[in-house]
Scaffold this active site. Structure first.
Site, PDB file in Angstrom:
ATOM      1  N   SER A  81       0.798  -1.228   0.000  1.00  0.00           N
ATOM      2  CA  SER A  81       0.000   0.000   0.000  1.00  0.00           C
ATOM      3  C   SER A  81       0.832   1.279   0.000  1.00  0.00           C
ATOM      4  CB  SER A  81      -0.963   0.015   1.181  1.00  0.00           C
ATOM      5  OG  SER A  81      -0.270   0.193   2.389  1.00  0.00           O
ATOM      6  N   LYS A 131       0.012   5.064   6.580  1.00  0.00           N
ATOM      7  CA  LYS A 131      -0.564   5.742   5.409  1.00  0.00           C
ATOM      8  C   LYS A 131      -0.096   7.192   5.385  1.00  0.00           C
ATOM      9  CE  LYS A 131      -3.256   2.204   4.504  1.00  0.00           C
ATOM     10  NZ  LYS A 131      -2.888   1.260   3.478  1.00  0.00           N
TER      11      LYS A 131
END
Length: 161
Positions: A47, A91
């Site tokens: 990710s 993130k």
């Protein structure tokens, strides 16, 4: 075992108690540092490609920015997953409370864009690899209280593991 033997053991008991106290202080210091100042984290998965390696990087994250609300758009953050609270995800912070964020819903569907205003007390997080990430585009804005820290140093890459 008489009183004489007990007097002979007293210095050893005192030394053992002092050493135990020293170890306990050390462990308390590590706990406070890890919980409130900074922590290590191991990244894994696709990710955050290309920022972090697929096989994992060891990063150092500081926890003071989250406590004093000094986070900025573009920071890489540790967040307790809103879908699985036992999991910490890494993130990029894309929006803070009150920000308007434009995002592509599904890259496969001709890049349909949506716009959202991030509610106060929430953040919008996205992975750098837009094609393979589970982020705010899937579960929406994340409460600010789930932000655990800000990554400030890649300690080592996966070649050392």
């Amino acid at each position: 075992m008489g009183l004489e033997n007990l007097k002979q053991l007293t210095p050893f008991i005192k030394e053992a108690f002092q050493q135990t106290l020293l170890v306990a202080k050390f462990l308390c210091g590590i706990h406070v540092t890890n919980s409130y100042i900074c922590t290590f984290a191991l990244t894994q998965g696709p990710s955050m490609l290309p920022t972090f390696n697929l096989t994992g990087d060891l990063v150092l994250a500081e926890r003071l920015s989250t406590r004093f609300e000094k986070m900025q758009r573009g920071d890489v953050v540790l967040v307790r997953s809103p879908e699985n609270p036992r999991k910490i995800v890494i993130k990029r912070l894309m929006g803070m409370g009150g920000d308007t964020v434009r995002y592509v819903v599904a890259h496969a569907n001709n890049g349909i864009e949506h716009t959202i205003v991030v509610p106060d007390g929430h953040v919008w997080i996205e992975g750098d690899n837009k094609f393979n990430t589970n982020d705010s585009r899937n579960f929406g804005p994340v409460p600010y209280g789930l932000v655990q820290g800000r990554v400030f140093w890649i300690v080592s890459d996966s070649s050392l593991f």
